[in-house]
Design an enzyme around this catalytic site. Structure first.
Site, PDB file in Angstrom:
ATOM      1  N   PRO A 134      11.665  -0.333  -7.024  1.00  0.00           N
ATOM      2  CA  PRO A 134      10.435  -0.833  -6.402  1.00  0.00           C
ATOM      3  C   PRO A 134       9.649   0.295  -5.739  1.00  0.00           C
ATOM      4  O   PRO A 134      10.224   1.212  -5.158  1.00  0.00           O
ATOM      5  CB  PRO A 134      10.943  -1.826  -5.354  1.00  0.00           C
ATOM      6  CG  PRO A 134      12.311  -2.205  -5.814  1.00  0.00           C
ATOM      7  CD  PRO A 134      12.859  -0.997  -6.496  1.00  0.00           C
ATOM      8  N   GLU A 135       8.324   0.217  -5.838  1.00  0.00           N
ATOM      9  CA  GLU A 135       7.486   1.204  -5.165  1.00  0.00           C
ATOM     10  C   GLU A 135       7.186   0.729  -3.749  1.00  0.00           C
ATOM     11  O   GLU A 135       7.514  -0.390  -3.357  1.00  0.00           O
ATOM     12  CB  GLU A 135       6.229   1.465  -5.986  1.00  0.00           C
ATOM     13  CG  GLU A 135       6.578   1.905  -7.411  1.00  0.00           C
ATOM     14  CD  GLU A 135       5.528   2.764  -8.089  1.00  0.00           C
ATOM     15  OE1 GLU A 135       4.659   3.329  -7.400  1.00  0.00           O
ATOM     16  OE2 GLU A 135       5.587   2.882  -9.331  1.00  0.00           O
TER      17      GLU A 135
ATOM     18  N   LYS B 178      10.194   3.686   0.595  1.00  0.00           N
ATOM     19  CA  LYS B 178      11.019   2.711  -0.112  1.00  0.00           C
ATOM     20  C   LYS B 178      12.180   2.219   0.750  1.00  0.00           C
ATOM     21  O   LYS B 178      13.174   1.703   0.224  1.00  0.00           O
ATOM     22  CB  LYS B 178      11.521   3.326  -1.415  1.00  0.00           C
ATOM     23  CG  LYS B 178      10.375   3.760  -2.341  1.00  0.00           C
ATOM     24  CD  LYS B 178      10.860   4.385  -3.625  1.00  0.00           C
ATOM     25  CE  LYS B 178       9.680   4.826  -4.478  1.00  0.00           C
ATOM     26  NZ  LYS B 178      10.116   5.394  -5.785  1.00  0.00           N
TER      27      LYS B 178
ATOM     28  N   ARG C 188      11.859  11.755 -15.477  1.00  0.00           N
ATOM     29  CA  ARG C 188      11.012  10.565 -15.379  1.00  0.00           C
ATOM     30  C   ARG C 188       9.936  10.624 -16.454  1.00  0.00           C
ATOM     31  O   ARG C 188       9.424  11.694 -16.794  1.00  0.00           O
ATOM     32  CB  ARG C 188      10.347  10.473 -14.001  1.00  0.00           C
ATOM     33  CG  ARG C 188      11.316  10.439 -12.829  1.00  0.00           C
ATOM     34  CD  ARG C 188      12.143   9.178 -12.783  1.00  0.00           C
ATOM     35  NE  ARG C 188      11.314   7.989 -12.626  1.00  0.00           N
ATOM     36  CZ  ARG C 188      10.892   7.531 -11.448  1.00  0.00           C
ATOM     37  NH1 ARG C 188      11.201   8.180 -10.333  1.00  0.00           N
ATOM     38  NH2 ARG C 188      10.171   6.429 -11.383  1.00  0.00           N
TER      39      ARG C 188
END
Length: 269
Positions: A2-3, A52, A258
């Site tokens: 989750p951001e 986060k 990423r």
């Protein structure tokens, strides 16, 4: 993972549902049981987020720190509570609602000193009132590391994940491999303001939307985006699809483990 907008949205939800009254805190799974007993029955003073990380603040030397990681989730329900299902790390029960936490990377009770240490190692968060964009720019402007790497470094900037990274770079025409030293002050101020705007909207609506009105499906006649992440975006997870602005196929490569997405025309080297 989750951001940051997701954690701030959770913090607002938990503050509204649980803060100001005593809550029951338990660990049906057992892994958090001894720590849960330290805050069980106490008044939750507030819930807040930094990047986060989620914090349930109960008082002096008693803050539950949660990092969801890749697999952590909160299930939210209206009372009455039902029997736990699966591996519930933490259950919190208030006057009207209850929530179960499963699969977090971290779930622990910290002292005030330990909480301060977590905040200290995190970069400024665009969603926090105490955020200092000057501090971020100082780190970025002195580094030859690619801006795409710097934006994901939580020690430099907190809460930005792969989606916001890809989208803010596109919206400002910045190639992801540009060195931090290539980002001037005026450009950074625009990028920071954009992150604040986009992430606040994410908190409000619960998804990431980054496409300007003139490029939305209803304005262009294209089909809406179909993706489990939801929201309208320019380049994220749109590899090979035409850029919504110029039509160039969106590019994708790997950077520091990423996926990286960009438009070769709108974001020239």
């Amino acid at each position: 993972m989750p951001e940051g907008h997701t954690l701030h949205r959770l913090a607002k939800l938990h503050h509204r549902r649980f803060a100001g009254s005593p809550v029951e805190v338990s660990s049906p799974q057992g892994r958090f049981a001894s720590s849960a007993s330290l805050v069980d029955g106490r008044v939750l003073r507030r819930a807040e987020a930094h990047g986060k990380h989620l914090f349930h603040v109960y008082g002096p030397d008693a803050t539950v720190h949660v990092h969801l990681g890749l697999y952590g989730t909160f299930d939210e329900h209206v009372l009455p509570a039902t029997a736990p299902v699966g591996q519930v790390r933490m259950r919190i029960v208030g006057k009207s609602h209850w929530a179960d936490l499963r699969g977090p990377t971290a779930c622990e009770v910290l002292t005030d000193v330990e909480v301060a240490a977590v905040h200290a190692r995190l970069g400024p968060d665009p969603l926090r009132r105490d955020a200092d964009p000057d501090r971020v720019f100082t780190r970025i402007s002195r580094s030859r590391t690619p801006i795409a790497v710097l934006l994901l470094d939580q020690k430099v900037l907190s809460g930005v994940g792969n989606v916001y990274r890809a989208e803010v770079l596109f919206r400002h025409g910045v190639h992801p491999l540009a060195a931090g030293t290539a980002i001037g002050r005026e450009l950074w101020d625009l990028m920071w303001a954009d992150l604040v705007f986009l992430m606040r909207d994410g908190v409000k609506v619960g998804r990431i939307d980054t496409v300007r009105p003139e490029h939305l499906p209803e304005a262009t006649g294209r089909a809406p985006r179909q993706d489990r992440h939801g929201g309208e975006v320019y380049v994220y997870r749109r590899t090979g699809m035409p850029c919504l602005v110029c039509g160039t196929p969106v590019a994708m490569s790997d950077l520091a483990g990423r996926n990286l997405y960009w438009c070769p025309t709108c974001q020239p080297v």
